[in-house]
Enzyme design. Structure first.
Site, PDB file in Angstrom:
ATOM      1  N   CYS A 130     -10.186  -1.141   4.986  1.00  0.00           N
ATOM      2  CA  CYS A 130      -9.442  -1.776   6.082  1.00  0.00           C
ATOM      3  C   CYS A 130      -8.668  -0.708   6.849  1.00  0.00           C
ATOM      4  CB  CYS A 130      -8.469  -2.818   5.529  1.00  0.00           C
ATOM      5  SG  CYS A 130      -9.346  -4.286   5.002  1.00  0.00           S
ATOM      6  N   ARG A 179       0.823  -1.227   0.000  1.00  0.00           N
ATOM      7  CA  ARG A 179       0.000   0.000   0.000  1.00  0.00           C
ATOM      8  C   ARG A 179       0.853   1.271   0.000  1.00  0.00           C
ATOM      9  NH1 ARG A 179      -2.252  -3.187  -1.763  1.00  0.00           N
ATOM     10  NH2 ARG A 179      -3.701  -4.637  -0.841  1.00  0.00           N
ATOM     11  N   GLU A 227      -3.497   1.483   8.037  1.00  0.00           N
ATOM     12  CA  GLU A 227      -3.387   1.536   6.568  1.00  0.00           C
ATOM     13  C   GLU A 227      -3.984   2.859   6.086  1.00  0.00           C
ATOM     14  OE1 GLU A 227      -4.406  -2.094   4.453  1.00  0.00           O
ATOM     15  OE2 GLU A 227      -5.412  -0.905   2.894  1.00  0.00           O
TER      16      GLU A 227
HETATM   17  C1  LIG Z   1     -15.361   0.167   1.333  1.00  0.00           C
HETATM   18  C2  LIG Z   1     -13.895   0.324   1.014  1.00  0.00           C
HETATM   19  C3  LIG Z   1     -13.200  -0.758   0.489  1.00  0.00           C
HETATM   20  C4  LIG Z   1     -11.833  -0.646   0.191  1.00  0.00           C
HETATM   21  N1  LIG Z   1     -11.171  -1.732  -0.325  1.00  0.00           N
HETATM   22  C5  LIG Z   1      -9.869  -1.610  -0.645  1.00  0.00           C
HETATM   23  C6  LIG Z   1      -9.149  -2.725  -1.200  1.00  0.00           C
HETATM   24  O1  LIG Z   1      -9.686  -3.817  -1.421  1.00  0.00           O
HETATM   25  N2  LIG Z   1      -7.819  -2.561  -1.496  1.00  0.00           N
HETATM   26  C7  LIG Z   1      -7.181  -1.374  -1.289  1.00  0.00           C
HETATM   27  O2  LIG Z   1      -5.982  -1.276  -1.587  1.00  0.00           O
HETATM   28  N3  LIG Z   1      -7.835  -0.303  -0.771  1.00  0.00           N
HETATM   29  C8  LIG Z   1      -9.143  -0.397  -0.437  1.00  0.00           C
HETATM   30  N4  LIG Z   1      -9.807   0.692   0.096  1.00  0.00           N
HETATM   31  C9  LIG Z   1      -9.046   1.939   0.384  1.00  0.00           C
HETATM   32  C10 LIG Z   1      -9.095   2.990  -0.751  1.00  0.00           C
HETATM   33  O3  LIG Z   1     -10.241   2.809  -1.531  1.00  0.00           O
HETATM   34  C11 LIG Z   1      -7.865   2.920  -1.648  1.00  0.00           C
HETATM   35  O4  LIG Z   1      -6.699   3.163  -0.910  1.00  0.00           O
HETATM   36  C12 LIG Z   1      -7.957   3.938  -2.794  1.00  0.00           C
HETATM   37  O5  LIG Z   1      -6.981   3.635  -3.749  1.00  0.00           O
HETATM   38  C13 LIG Z   1      -7.780   5.389  -2.345  1.00  0.00           C
HETATM   39  O6  LIG Z   1      -8.095   6.233  -3.451  1.00  0.00           O
HETATM   40  P1  LIG Z   1      -8.653   7.715  -3.227  1.00  0.00           P
HETATM   41  O7  LIG Z   1      -8.779   8.386  -4.534  1.00  0.00           O
HETATM   42  O8  LIG Z   1      -9.889   7.690  -2.402  1.00  0.00           O
HETATM   43  O9  LIG Z   1      -7.440   8.342  -2.417  1.00  0.00           O
HETATM   44  P2  LIG Z   1      -7.499   9.262  -1.112  1.00  0.00           P
HETATM   45  O10 LIG Z   1      -8.063   8.487   0.034  1.00  0.00           O
HETATM   46  O11 LIG Z   1      -8.147  10.561  -1.414  1.00  0.00           O
HETATM   47  O12 LIG Z   1      -5.942   9.496  -0.858  1.00  0.00           O
HETATM   48  C14 LIG Z   1      -5.100   8.450  -0.466  1.00  0.00           C
HETATM   49  C15 LIG Z   1      -3.653   8.956  -0.430  1.00  0.00           C
HETATM   50  O13 LIG Z   1      -3.208   9.213  -1.745  1.00  0.00           O
HETATM   51  C16 LIG Z   1      -2.796  10.578  -1.876  1.00  0.00           C
HETATM   52  N5  LIG Z   1      -3.236  11.006  -3.216  1.00  0.00           N
HETATM   53  C17 LIG Z   1      -4.463  10.881  -3.767  1.00  0.00           C
HETATM   54  N6  LIG Z   1      -4.452  11.330  -5.027  1.00  0.00           N
HETATM   55  C18 LIG Z   1      -3.195  11.760  -5.285  1.00  0.00           C
HETATM   56  C19 LIG Z   1      -2.548  12.338  -6.415  1.00  0.00           C
HETATM   57  N7  LIG Z   1      -3.192  12.586  -7.555  1.00  0.00           N
HETATM   58  N8  LIG Z   1      -1.235  12.654  -6.313  1.00  0.00           N
HETATM   59  C20 LIG Z   1      -0.542  12.414  -5.162  1.00  0.00           C
HETATM   60  N9  LIG Z   1      -1.096  11.875  -4.052  1.00  0.00           N
HETATM   61  C21 LIG Z   1      -2.397  11.541  -4.114  1.00  0.00           C
HETATM   62  C22 LIG Z   1      -3.503  11.321  -0.746  1.00  0.00           C
HETATM   63  O14 LIG Z   1      -2.787  12.468  -0.343  1.00  0.00           O
HETATM   64  C23 LIG Z   1      -3.491  10.273   0.342  1.00  0.00           C
HETATM   65  O15 LIG Z   1      -2.229  10.258   0.989  1.00  0.00           O
HETATM   66  C24 LIG Z   1     -11.169   0.597   0.404  1.00  0.00           C
HETATM   67  C25 LIG Z   1     -11.878   1.688   0.916  1.00  0.00           C
HETATM   68  C26 LIG Z   1     -13.235   1.567   1.224  1.00  0.00           C
HETATM   69  C27 LIG Z   1     -13.976   2.760   1.757  1.00  0.00           C
END
Ligand SMILES: Cc1cc2nc3c(=O)[nH]c(=O)nc-3n(C[C@H](O)[C@H](O)[C@H](O)COP(=O)(O)OP(=O)(O)OC[C@H]3O[C@@H](n4cnc5c(N)ncnc54)[C@H](O)[C@@H]3O)c2cc1C
Length: 318
Positions: free
Chosen positions: A243, A187, A314
């Site tokens: 998670c 991650r 995480e």
């Molecule tokens: C119901 C649920 C299920 C999930 N299942 C999984 C799973 O199976 N596997 C998994 O890995 N994750 C899972 N996640 C976690 C999450 O969905 C992932 O980590 C996802 O990739 C985060 O994307 P986001 O756009 O929401 O990022 P954000 O939460 O908005 O940001 C995450 C991080 O990335 C940085 N960031 C975001 N965009 C950029 C950019 N363009 N440039 C630089 N930095 C950036 C942010 O600053 C932050 O540090 C789950 C979450 C939920 C709510």
């Protein structure tokens, strides 16, 4: 209002004059995180183009204004007191295009801008009969967030398909980072200069996918099955950040440890350890960020006492 400020009158003036149409002041982070918690961002900036973003980061660098980039906030816990400075969201960066095709290896490279929803990207690939994104089915969030988090499941992660990344550095310059310079972890994603502390924004990623194995109908069926499986195992209807803790490098996973410690259903304020999946903390009833943090600390303490394992979050805790 944010309880502390990083934007003085001059900074607010610059933002208003140069980016006024794309700034929202005191924007509640609860609207931009899947936990549905978090106080206001002092300024919430949605740049309409890379040129606007470059102007902004150049100015912010010189003026010493802190900024933070977010995607869909599905892996974020924002503080109740709010976020001082500027929160940037790339919602206008949403395009997917064919970047290359290699007949010999039957691969196609798709380029997606950082604000594209991962779900939309997976659907695009499946519709075009391209394989490789099955691991991401049902992971919420954006391509940029997914890259940064090396999002994945036991079936794979972004590290398996990402072949290059377009980044904007703190001086507003855009460059391509090639696969050889990637550093993927559990991650986590970085590259040489970012690991050395360079602050960069991911603008886009290029993903190499396989062509021709199964048709679009079969890929759609696979997607449906995986989503059903998630709904069965995860509390999808309730606000959460997925998670909460990383799985320890060896031994039982975080969810199994929390379950064995008897913590399912434990509650502090409006936050609850999900009864469906012990590694999910859910916002059951108007939780605050402090409720969630207090519950996570209690879970961590209990697991450490009972099993001697120190769980690490995480979730990105701001
Ligand atoms: C119901 C649920 C299920 C999930 N299942 C999984 C799973 O199976 N596997 C998994 O890995 N994750 C899972 N996640 C976690 C999450 O969905 C992932 O980590 C996802 O990739 C985060 O994307 P986001 O756009 O929401 O990022 P954000 O939460 O908005 O940001 C995450 C991080 O990335 C940085 N960031 C975001 N965009 C950029 C950019 N363009 N440039 C630089 N930095 C950036 C942010 O600053 C932050 O540090 C789950 C979450 C939920 C709510």
């Amino acid at each position: 209002m944010v309880s502390y400020s990083k934007l003085n009158k001059a900074a607010r003036g610059w933002l208003d004059t140069h980016m006024g149409d794309h700034i929202r002041w005191n924007e509640p982070m609860a609207r931009h995180t899947s936990f549905r918690v978090g106080g206001p961002a002092e300024a919430f900036f949605t740049p309409p183009s890379a040129a606007h973003l470059a102007d902004f980061v150049q100015w912010a660098g010189k003026a010493g204004i802190p900024y933070r980039i977010i995607g869909d906030g599905t892996n974020l816990l924002a503080p109740d007191r709010g976020i001082a400075g500027v929160v940037i969201n790339l919602r206008h960066f949403r395009k997917i295009e064919y970047a290359a095709e290699d007949a010999a290896s039957a691969t196609v490279t798709l380029r997606a801008l950082a604000g594209v929803r991962l779900k939309v990207f997976c659907q695009f690939a499946a519709r075009n009969g391209l394989e490789g994104m099955a691991f991401a089915l049902g992971i919420p969030g954006t391509v940029g967030g997914g890259m940064m988090m090396n999002a994945g499941t036991q079936d794979g992660s972004m590290a398996d398909v990402l072949v290059s990344a377009t980044v904007m550095d703190a001086a507003g310059a855009v460059r391509e980072i090639a696969r050889e310079d990637f550093r993927f972890g559990y991650r986590s994603f970085s590259w040489e200069s970012s690991a050395a502390g360079e602050k960069a924004i991911l603008l886009a990623g290029a993903f190499q996918l396989q062509k021709g194995g199964r048709d679009a109908r079969m890929l759609r069926k696979e997607a449906r099955d995986r989503l059903c499986d998630r709904r069965r195992k995860q509390p999808i209807g309730l606000p959460s950040g997925g998670c909460f803790f990383r799985n320890p490098p060896e031994g039982p996973g975080a969810g199994a440890l929390i379950d064995r410690a008897g913590l399912k259903g434990m509650r502090i304020g409006g936050a609850e350890v999900s009864a469906k999946h012990a590694n999910f903390i859910v916002n059951r009833e108007s939780a605050t960020s402090s409720d969630i943090l207090a519950l996570a600390a209690a879970v961590r303490d209990t697991v450490r006492r009972k099993f001697g394992v120190d769980l690490k979050p995480e979730i990105c805790i701001i």
